[in-house]
Design an enzyme around this catalytic site. Structure first.
Site, mmCIF file in Angstrom:
data_model
loop_
_atom_site.group_PDB
_atom_site.id
_atom_site.type_symbol
_atom_site.label_atom_id
_atom_site.label_comp_id
_atom_site.label_asym_id
_atom_site.label_seq_id
_atom_site.Cartn_x
_atom_site.Cartn_y
_atom_site.Cartn_z
ATOM 1 C CD GLN A 125 16.894 -16.009 5.973
ATOM 2 O OE1 GLN A 125 16.352 -15.713 4.906
ATOM 3 N NE2 GLN A 125 17.110 -15.132 6.921
ATOM 4 C CB SER A 128 9.657 -17.397 7.591
ATOM 5 O OG SER A 128 10.361 -16.249 7.246
ATOM 6 C CB SER A 162 14.736 -18.018 -1.052
ATOM 7 O OG SER A 162 13.782 -17.038 -0.766
ATOM 8 C CD GLU A 245 17.897 -10.745 4.982
ATOM 9 O OE1 GLU A 245 17.672 -10.825 6.198
ATOM 10 O OE2 GLU A 245 17.323 -11.432 4.133
ATOM 11 C CG ASN A 361 9.358 -2.020 2.919
ATOM 12 O OD1 ASN A 361 10.239 -2.843 3.182
ATOM 13 N ND2 ASN A 361 9.365 -1.301 1.817
HETATM 14 C C1 FAD Z 1 10.510 -13.454 -2.107
HETATM 15 C C2 FAD Z 1 10.566 -13.872 -0.666
HETATM 16 C C3 FAD Z 1 11.634 -14.625 -0.218
HETATM 17 C C4 FAD Z 1 11.693 -15.042 1.117
HETATM 18 N N1 FAD Z 1 12.735 -15.835 1.473
HETATM 19 C C5 FAD Z 1 12.805 -16.290 2.747
HETATM 20 C C6 FAD Z 1 13.860 -17.177 3.123
HETATM 21 O O1 FAD Z 1 14.729 -17.532 2.324
HETATM 22 N N2 FAD Z 1 13.879 -17.642 4.394
HETATM 23 C C7 FAD Z 1 12.939 -17.273 5.314
HETATM 24 O O2 FAD Z 1 13.047 -17.711 6.458
HETATM 25 N N3 FAD Z 1 11.910 -16.452 4.990
HETATM 26 C C8 FAD Z 1 11.825 -15.957 3.720
HETATM 27 N N4 FAD Z 1 10.775 -15.126 3.348
HETATM 28 C C9 FAD Z 1 9.717 -14.831 4.321
HETATM 29 C C10 FAD Z 1 9.710 -13.395 4.797
HETATM 30 O O3 FAD Z 1 10.787 -13.129 5.634
HETATM 31 C C11 FAD Z 1 8.348 -13.163 5.485
HETATM 32 O O4 FAD Z 1 7.356 -13.279 4.477
HETATM 33 C C12 FAD Z 1 8.243 -11.813 6.160
HETATM 34 O O5 FAD Z 1 9.113 -11.725 7.266
HETATM 35 C C13 FAD Z 1 6.809 -11.506 6.623
HETATM 36 O O6 FAD Z 1 6.300 -12.528 7.416
HETATM 37 P P1 FAD Z 1 4.882 -13.215 7.090
HETATM 38 O O7 FAD Z 1 4.888 -13.594 5.639
HETATM 39 O O8 FAD Z 1 4.679 -14.282 8.101
HETATM 40 O O9 FAD Z 1 3.806 -12.074 7.233
HETATM 41 P P2 FAD Z 1 3.164 -11.533 8.596
HETATM 42 O O10 FAD Z 1 4.228 -11.389 9.619
HETATM 43 O O11 FAD Z 1 1.982 -12.393 8.913
HETATM 44 O O12 FAD Z 1 2.681 -10.093 8.163
HETATM 45 C C14 FAD Z 1 1.492 -9.868 7.383
HETATM 46 C C15 FAD Z 1 1.322 -8.360 7.233
HETATM 47 O O13 FAD Z 1 1.109 -7.761 8.535
HETATM 48 C C16 FAD Z 1 2.064 -6.725 8.746
HETATM 49 N N5 FAD Z 1 2.455 -6.683 10.159
HETATM 50 C C17 FAD Z 1 2.745 -7.744 10.942
HETATM 51 N N6 FAD Z 1 3.090 -7.304 12.188
HETATM 52 C C18 FAD Z 1 3.025 -5.950 12.160
HETATM 53 C C19 FAD Z 1 3.283 -4.915 13.116
HETATM 54 N N7 FAD Z 1 3.687 -5.199 14.353
HETATM 55 N N8 FAD Z 1 3.110 -3.612 12.735
HETATM 56 C C20 FAD Z 1 2.716 -3.312 11.473
HETATM 57 N N9 FAD Z 1 2.461 -4.246 10.522
HETATM 58 C C21 FAD Z 1 2.616 -5.538 10.867
HETATM 59 C C22 FAD Z 1 3.249 -7.118 7.888
HETATM 60 O O14 FAD Z 1 4.088 -6.017 7.610
HETATM 61 C C23 FAD Z 1 2.560 -7.665 6.642
HETATM 62 O O15 FAD Z 1 2.154 -6.630 5.791
HETATM 63 C C24 FAD Z 1 10.687 -14.692 2.023
HETATM 64 C C25 FAD Z 1 9.594 -13.928 1.577
HETATM 65 C C26 FAD Z 1 9.523 -13.532 0.255
HETATM 66 C C27 FAD Z 1 8.334 -12.733 -0.212
#
Ligand code: FAD
Length: 380
Positions: A125, A128, A162, A245, A361
């Protein structure tokens, strides 16, 4: 909700149980984020598919059994009870396939579903991006129309994908109309990860294995045949499975029930411990049962024509926190020995990611607050 199983479900469950007890590997497969483990997990997918246990709810023409949603849940319970391996084909099966069934062309179904079901092609997928995780609609990777060749040219970068280190193909969203609003003008594409112009750079996880990868696109050509849904409609197409999902397909209750049973077994084997720890074991077991019942309620609602909707966010928070709680309790029970019991420690490290992937979350809590409880939108 009637929790009594009919004859059809009982026979299905019995058949699944018998097959799994004969076929589930006696020794755990190597980690799927290593070349050897990836190959072993693909072989396991082929074994499942050969007897139609890989995708039980799909139609028979695509290697399924046409099973109902309830039967799928029962299968999952049996699968985890029997100690079945983690599914390397999970992303394709649970996130892409429903979209191919819902929006794909006949040709896309013919071309992609069977190799997905038997592990011949593993999908990653690619949603991100470095600046577009929680705020996915901020994505900047582009798709530019190429009429001469009949397709699109992709540029940009995806991250945290992933399985991408070893997978064959990817699915993701690209901005195809920069003049349209954030959620509009996105298109959903399918592409091979070894295409000209694609660079996959593995990222190591806490356990040292390349569980994800960054994917770079430099003038990658994708023909019209590999656009999923209508150009410009990518957001709606993608969101049609995001709720599933979080709420259902990614984390079936069988997984937590099996882990809770193992935790109770560990507690017994250790001859108990501090009463406070015993309470945590009981709490984890009760929560796993509650999650199971909630899933049956969801399945009943879906069978009656409803959808998962914003309640998927409640589920997501619940299963991810339950997973952390379960594993923390096991590690506390084991004390310093936890370092020696690889499976509980591995499970714990993975559980820590649960509150992050499939939408963090914090974001799920925003959705619950705004869409389910009708609270005012927070400052952001
Ligand atoms: C084990 C694992 C597998 C994954 N696999 C995939 C995959 O296969 N394909 C893929 O595309 N992605 C994948 N991801 C990525 C995942 O979807 C993102 O890490 C996730 O959506 C968070 O985005 P970010 O890491 O950019 O963090 P950010 O969006 O930068 O967030 C950082 C922090 O700020 C908080 N935050 C941000 N905006 C807000 C808001 N408006 N209100 C309150 N809090 C907020 C977040 O909750 C978080 O705690 C994976 C991640 C992990 C850990």
């Amino acid at each position: 909700m009637n929790l009594d199983l009919g004859e059809r479900e009982r026979v299905f469950r019995q058949e699944a149980r018998a097959w799994l007890s004969e076929h589930v590997p006696r020794t755990p497969l190597p980690n799927m984020d290593t070349p050897r483990g990836f190959a072993a997990h693909r072989e396991w997918e082929a074994t499942l598919a050969a007897d139609r246990w890989s995708v039980v709810s799909w139609p028979r023409e695509y290697l399924g059994r046409g099973a109902s949603l309830l039967e799928w849940v029962l299968f999952e319970e049996e699968y985890y009870r029997a100690g079945g391996p983690a599914r390397v084909a999970q992303n394709g099966i649970s996130l892409l396939a429903p979209i191919i069934f819902g929006y794909g062309t006949v040709e896309q179904r013919e071309r992609y579903l069977r190799p997905m079901a038997d592990g011949a092609e593993i999908w990653a997928q690619a949603w991100s991006e470095p600046e577009a995780g929680s705020d996915l609609a901020a994505l900047r990777s582009t798709a530019v129309r190429d009429d001469t060749r009949g397709g699109w040219v992709l540029n940009g970068q995806k991250t945290w994908s992933s399985r991408a280190a070893f997978a064959h193909r990817g699915f993701g969203l690209f901005r195809s109309d920069p003049s349209a609003g954030r959620h509009r003008g996105l298109t959903y594409f399918l592409f091979p990860l070894d295409a000209d112009g694609v660079t996959v750079r593995p990222i190591r996880k806490l356990d040292g294995h390349p569980g994800f990868a960054e994917i770079f696109f430099t003038d990658v050509f994708v023909p019209d045949a590999d656009v999923l849904g209508e150009p410009g409609d990518g957001w709606r197409v993608a969101m049609s499975t995001a709720g599933d999902e979080r709420g259902l397909s990614l984390r079936s209750p069988g997984r937590f029930r099996a882990a809770a049973d193992r935790l109770v077994g560990l507690w017994r084997e250790r001859g108990g411990g501090a009463p406070a720890l015993g309470e945590r074991v009981a709490d984890a077991w009760i929560a796993a049962q509650a999650y199971r019942l909630y899933t049956f309620a969801t399945v009943t609602r879906l069978a009656a024509g409803g959808d998962v909707g914003a309640e998927g966010s409640v589920n997501k928070i619940f299963w991810s926190e339950l997973d952390v709680h379960l594993h923390e309790t096991a590690l506390d029970l084991l004390g310093p020995e936890a370092e020696l019991h690889g499976d509980w420690m591995d499970g714990y490290l993975f559980a820590l990611a649960g509150p992050i992937y499939a939408g963090t979350n914090e974001i799920q809590r925003n959705i619950v607050a705004e869409r389910l409880l009708g609270l005012p939108r927070g400052n952001r």
